[in-house]
Motif scaffolding. Sequence first.
Motif, PDB file in Angstrom:
ATOM      1  N   GLN A   1       2.947   7.207  24.087  1.00  0.00           N
ATOM      2  CA  GLN A   1       2.388   6.125  24.909  1.00  0.00           C
ATOM      3  C   GLN A   1       1.259   5.207  24.024  1.00  0.00           C
ATOM      4  O   GLN A   1       1.451   3.891  23.962  1.00  0.00           O
ATOM      5  N   ALA A   2       0.279   5.707  23.640  1.00  0.00           N
ATOM      6  CA  ALA A   2      -0.585   5.220  22.783  1.00  0.00           C
ATOM      7  C   ALA A   2      -0.244   4.782  21.547  1.00  0.00           C
ATOM      8  O   ALA A   2      -0.650   3.491  21.026  1.00  0.00           O
ATOM      9  N   GLY A   3       0.669   5.310  21.025  1.00  0.00           N
ATOM     10  CA  GLY A   3       1.362   4.805  19.613  1.00  0.00           C
ATOM     11  C   GLY A   3       2.002   3.324  19.975  1.00  0.00           C
ATOM     12  O   GLY A   3       2.092   2.508  19.223  1.00  0.00           O
ATOM     13  N   VAL A   4       2.738   3.450  21.000  1.00  0.00           N
ATOM     14  CA  VAL A   4       3.498   2.245  21.361  1.00  0.00           C
ATOM     15  C   VAL A   4       2.556   1.049  21.691  1.00  0.00           C
ATOM     16  O   VAL A   4       2.674  -0.166  20.988  1.00  0.00           O
ATOM     17  N   ALA A   5       1.569   1.423  22.618  1.00  0.00           N
ATOM     18  CA  ALA A   5       0.605   0.409  22.758  1.00  0.00           C
ATOM     19  C   ALA A   5      -0.122  -0.200  21.516  1.00  0.00           C
ATOM     20  O   ALA A   5      -0.233  -1.371  21.187  1.00  0.00           O
ATOM     21  N   THR A   6      -0.320   0.925  20.849  1.00  0.00           N
ATOM     22  CA  THR A   6      -1.150   0.211  19.360  1.00  0.00           C
ATOM     23  C   THR A   6      -0.095  -0.725  18.633  1.00  0.00           C
ATOM     24  O   THR A   6      -0.823  -1.745  17.985  1.00  0.00           O
ATOM     25  N   LEU A   7       0.851  -0.150  18.526  1.00  0.00           N
ATOM     26  CA  LEU A   7       1.928  -1.072  17.875  1.00  0.00           C
ATOM     27  C   LEU A   7       2.047  -2.401  18.312  1.00  0.00           C
ATOM     28  O   LEU A   7       2.214  -3.850  17.621  1.00  0.00           O
ATOM     29  N   LEU A   8       2.413  -2.615  20.059  1.00  0.00           N
ATOM     30  CA  LEU A   8       2.290  -3.721  20.569  1.00  0.00           C
ATOM     31  C   LEU A   8       0.907  -4.447  20.193  1.00  0.00           C
ATOM     32  O   LEU A   8       0.986  -5.833  20.049  1.00  0.00           O
ATOM     33  N   CYS A   9      -0.075  -3.980  20.073  1.00  0.00           N
ATOM     34  CA  CYS A   9      -1.428  -4.652  20.082  1.00  0.00           C
ATOM     35  C   CYS A   9      -1.366  -5.352  18.553  1.00  0.00           C
ATOM     36  O   CYS A   9      -1.612  -6.323  18.192  1.00  0.00           O
ATOM     37  N   LEU A  10      -0.746  -4.643  17.643  1.00  0.00           N
ATOM     38  CA  LEU A  10      -0.608  -5.008  16.089  1.00  0.00           C
ATOM     39  C   LEU A  10       0.333  -6.032  16.068  1.00  0.00           C
ATOM     40  O   LEU A  10      -0.043  -6.997  15.339  1.00  0.00           O
ATOM     41  N   ILE A  11       1.596  -6.124  16.725  1.00  0.00           N
ATOM     42  CA  ILE A  11       2.501  -7.159  16.567  1.00  0.00           C
ATOM     43  C   ILE A  11       1.918  -8.470  17.192  1.00  0.00           C
ATOM     44  O   ILE A  11       2.058  -9.427  16.605  1.00  0.00           O
ATOM     45  N   ILE A  12       1.034  -8.225  18.199  1.00  0.00           N
ATOM     46  CA  ILE A  12       0.647  -9.578  18.943  1.00  0.00           C
ATOM     47  C   ILE A  12      -0.685  -9.817  18.408  1.00  0.00           C
ATOM     48  O   ILE A  12      -1.006 -11.037  18.119  1.00  0.00           O
ATOM     49  N   GLY A  13      -1.537  -8.787  18.101  1.00  0.00           N
ATOM     50  CA  GLY A  13      -3.005  -8.793  17.690  1.00  0.00           C
ATOM     51  C   GLY A  13      -2.993  -9.658  16.213  1.00  0.00           C
ATOM     52  O   GLY A  13      -3.603 -10.303  15.874  1.00  0.00           O
ATOM     53  N   PHE A  14      -2.088  -9.051  15.244  1.00  0.00           N
ATOM     54  CA  PHE A  14      -2.197  -9.804  13.844  1.00  0.00           C
ATOM     55  C   PHE A  14      -1.736 -11.269  13.716  1.00  0.00           C
ATOM     56  O   PHE A  14      -2.839 -11.932  13.249  1.00  0.00           O
ATOM     57  N   PRO A  15      -0.899 -11.917  14.313  1.00  0.00           N
ATOM     58  CA  PRO A  15      -0.564 -13.241  14.285  1.00  0.00           C
ATOM     59  C   PRO A  15      -1.794 -13.820  14.968  1.00  0.00           C
ATOM     60  O   PRO A  15      -2.163 -14.758  14.474  1.00  0.00           O
ATOM     61  N   THR A  16      -2.054 -13.313  16.026  1.00  0.00           N
ATOM     62  CA  THR A  16      -3.469 -13.884  16.855  1.00  0.00           C
ATOM     63  C   THR A  16      -4.534 -14.069  15.978  1.00  0.00           C
ATOM     64  O   THR A  16      -5.257 -15.183  15.748  1.00  0.00           O
ATOM     65  N   ALA A  17      -4.997 -13.110  15.191  1.00  0.00           N
ATOM     66  CA  ALA A  17      -6.049 -12.866  14.329  1.00  0.00           C
ATOM     67  C   ALA A  17      -5.843 -13.717  13.357  1.00  0.00           C
ATOM     68  O   ALA A  17      -6.707 -14.390  12.801  1.00  0.00           O
ATOM     69  N   TYR A  18      -4.768 -13.803  12.856  1.00  0.00           N
ATOM     70  CA  TYR A  18      -4.304 -14.715  11.538  1.00  0.00           C
ATOM     71  C   TYR A  18      -4.616 -16.092  11.846  1.00  0.00           C
ATOM     72  O   TYR A  18      -5.286 -17.161  11.273  1.00  0.00           O
ATOM     73  N   PHE A  19      -4.127 -16.346  13.058  1.00  0.00           N
ATOM     74  CA  PHE A  19      -4.302 -17.603  13.676  1.00  0.00           C
ATOM     75  C   PHE A  19      -5.775 -18.305  13.733  1.00  0.00           C
ATOM     76  O   PHE A  19      -6.150 -19.349  13.262  1.00  0.00           O
ATOM     77  N   ILE A  20      -6.680 -17.386  14.440  1.00  0.00           N
ATOM     78  CA  ILE A  20      -7.957 -17.643  14.608  1.00  0.00           C
ATOM     79  C   ILE A  20      -8.790 -17.950  13.284  1.00  0.00           C
ATOM     80  O   ILE A  20      -9.284 -18.783  12.977  1.00  0.00           O
ATOM     81  N   ALA A  21      -8.422 -16.874  12.307  1.00  0.00           N
ATOM     82  CA  ALA A  21      -9.028 -16.999  11.109  1.00  0.00           C
ATOM     83  C   ALA A  21      -8.840 -18.051  10.433  1.00  0.00           C
ATOM     84  O   ALA A  21      -9.399 -18.639   9.282  1.00  0.00           O
ATOM     85  N   THR A  22      -7.603 -18.669  10.488  1.00  0.00           N
ATOM     86  CA  THR A  22      -7.156 -19.887   9.619  1.00  0.00           C
ATOM     87  C   THR A  22      -7.495 -21.270  10.234  1.00  0.00           C
ATOM     88  O   THR A  22      -7.102 -22.317   9.681  1.00  0.00           O
ATOM     89  N   ARG A  23      -8.252 -21.200  11.451  1.00  0.00           N
ATOM     90  CA  ARG A  23      -8.899 -22.525  12.087  1.00  0.00           C
ATOM     91  C   ARG A  23      -9.934 -22.851  11.373  1.00  0.00           C
ATOM     92  O   ARG A  23     -10.499 -22.208  10.558  1.00  0.00           O
TER      93      ARG A  23
END
Lengths: 363, 309
Positions: free
Chosen positions: B96-118
């Motif tokens: 469960q923790a692994g899947v949650a981490t993966l979900l966070c990564l999949i959503i979190g990376f584009p989000t972080a990338y978006f913020i960092a490129t503003r």
Amino acid sequence: MSSERPAAIDVRDAVKRYGDFTALKTISLSIQDNEFFTLLGPSGCGKTTLLRMIAGFEDVTEGAIYLHGKEIAKLPPNKRPVNTVFQNYALFPHLSVLDNVGFGLEMLGRSRTQARARAGEMLELVQLSQFAHRKPAQLSGGQQQRVALARALAPQPKVLLLDEPLSALDLKLRKAMQIELKHLQRETGITFIFVTHDQEEALTMSDRIAVMSSGELQQLGNARDIYEHPRNMFVADFIGETNLLAVTVDRIEAGRAQCHLGGGQSLGCDAVEGVGAGAKVHLSIRPERLFLTDTTPEGEGLTGRVVENIYIGTDIASLVDLDVGFRVTIRTSNSERGAKRLFEPGAQVVVNMEQGAARLLVD
Amino acid sequence: MAGGAASGGDATSDAYAPARGWLLLPAWLVLGLVVLVPVFLMLVYSFLTKEFRGGVIWEFSLAAYDQFFIDRGLFGDDPPRIEWAYIQIFWRSIWQAGVATLLCLIIGFPTAYFIATRPAQQRNIWVFLITIPYWVNLLIRTVSMRFILRDQGPLNDFLQWVGVIGEPLTIINTNLGVQIGLFYSYLPFMVLPLYAAIERYNFALSEAAADLYAPRHKILTRVVLPAVKPGLIAGCILVFVPSLGSFLAPDLLGGARNFMIGSLIDEQFKGSAGNWPFGAAASMILLTLVLLVLMVLARQQARAARGAG
Ligand SMILES: Nc1ncnc2c1ncn2[C@@H]1O[C@H](COP(=O)(O)OP(=O)(O)OP(=O)(O)O)[C@@H](O)[C@H]1O
Ligand SMILES: [Mg+2]
């Protein structure tokens, strides 16, 4: 330079705007195959912008860019057979020197072994074979610069773009790299487009130079053209050192313009088309083509008083205040001291110029 | 670029070393009091005998570990076999923790990338917006998630209204419910370190890669991801570790069947049905697992840092 082959790079009426700021105003130039072409100009004049447009990192607001006759303005950077040596090198920090150099080839579909073999050859060319397995951070600035060069050359691009690649190096290394770059360009036969704001660098390395200022092309020509026949005030002032004198044209006779500086003193120079009697123009005279005497040999000298002599290594620069109100610089090479005379500060002198040294400039 | 190579030097061999020793004392004290002492107490408790109304009897016993790993039948007189029940709970928790981490990564990376490129002025606003929901207590957020995800909740209503699904999706009391809950609980812990790493990333490297014929996905996998790897690993640790020990999301969104380690341990210390030594033993086993994972990741981290110079 007309040839049946289309130019390596042909920039036609290219304009670049950022919002309502125009960084490049209708630039057109053609760069031939195997040419060492330099973009020279002061900071902010748009050199990097033009280079980035050729590389594909900036889109062209208006106009077109052709590579060997093919329009490339719409191609993304990874589809252009053009490579760049970045000002800060932009080496991949997590890859070894060897893999940095092989990166482009791998992206072109070569196997890792093939890419590494070719990268090895490139490193030999820039004499860095012994550092192949280091990370970029473990190299000196000059070595990183050579890795960047090898990386950009490895995929054998049609055109290599270099954005002030030597600016971070100290003087001695820079001179050495200038020679190395020039050799590399000859050996590989790749067209180089080189950006610099150092005029001396431009003069020593280039086949042709494009002088730019505030987004405009000021003059295009070889080193000698640009140094000896500057087309306007900007070029004369930017390239090398010069004395600019504001004068009025008195009369034109047999292709010579007689100009006066006020105070009854006058100077002659080659006439320029479109400039008639009465025109207010500038004369540009290089300091090394002036010399000092205490009498006037041909009646063309200007009288003045020596203010100061400045020792600058190979030369001595004498500052002279002319009686007509200008200050001029006269350069005497240390080796000519026997032939050309030096005067103590305060001495009354006559400033003479060599035949054809004055050049008339229309702004 | 070359700056990284010049940093460092031996921090322990300079003239300030004695002073630094004293100045670090408070930090060591705090660390000792809040980390080492509790862990030591837990270790001791896990080897004690349980008292029936909760609490312990001060008598050495391996019963807690025995109960965790070995099955001796209902009356304790069958031949010993491996007890799978708890291992299964652990395994499910890791999954469960692994899947949650993966979900966070999949959503979190584009989000972080978006913020960092503003543009620089906007970035802090975006970071602020990301963190706003997390000012609300985790329990309340998890209960709200239960409300949103339930069969007649807004999510199902919306999906049915759009026509993506005909029947309501059952999310509550499933693995997916737990995963979504964990994902939502810990998403900022992924986004923030990733953002910090991407913000420091030199985007000229992406241009250099494009210049060298790399298509976009190759730029991502060959240049961007390796360069932000330290942030990536930090984000994964910060999501995975608390997810593993979490009990709110599994309890409220997973129900009894989707029990995780956190709930198992939680129960041992609640009321008179608890078993303190067993809870302590389960905690020690969890701690060992987490430390193992961290050690592997830390080694990776060190390697990535060395690579970046
Ligand atoms: N992204 C941008 N947005 C707005 N203006 C820009 C942008 N990039 C460049 N400019 C402007 O365009 C002009 C040309 O910039 P450019 O970087 O091409 O100069 P340069 O000739 O390379 O100068 P330098 O020698 O300092 O590198 C400058 O006035 C700069 O401020
Ligand atoms: Mg520039």
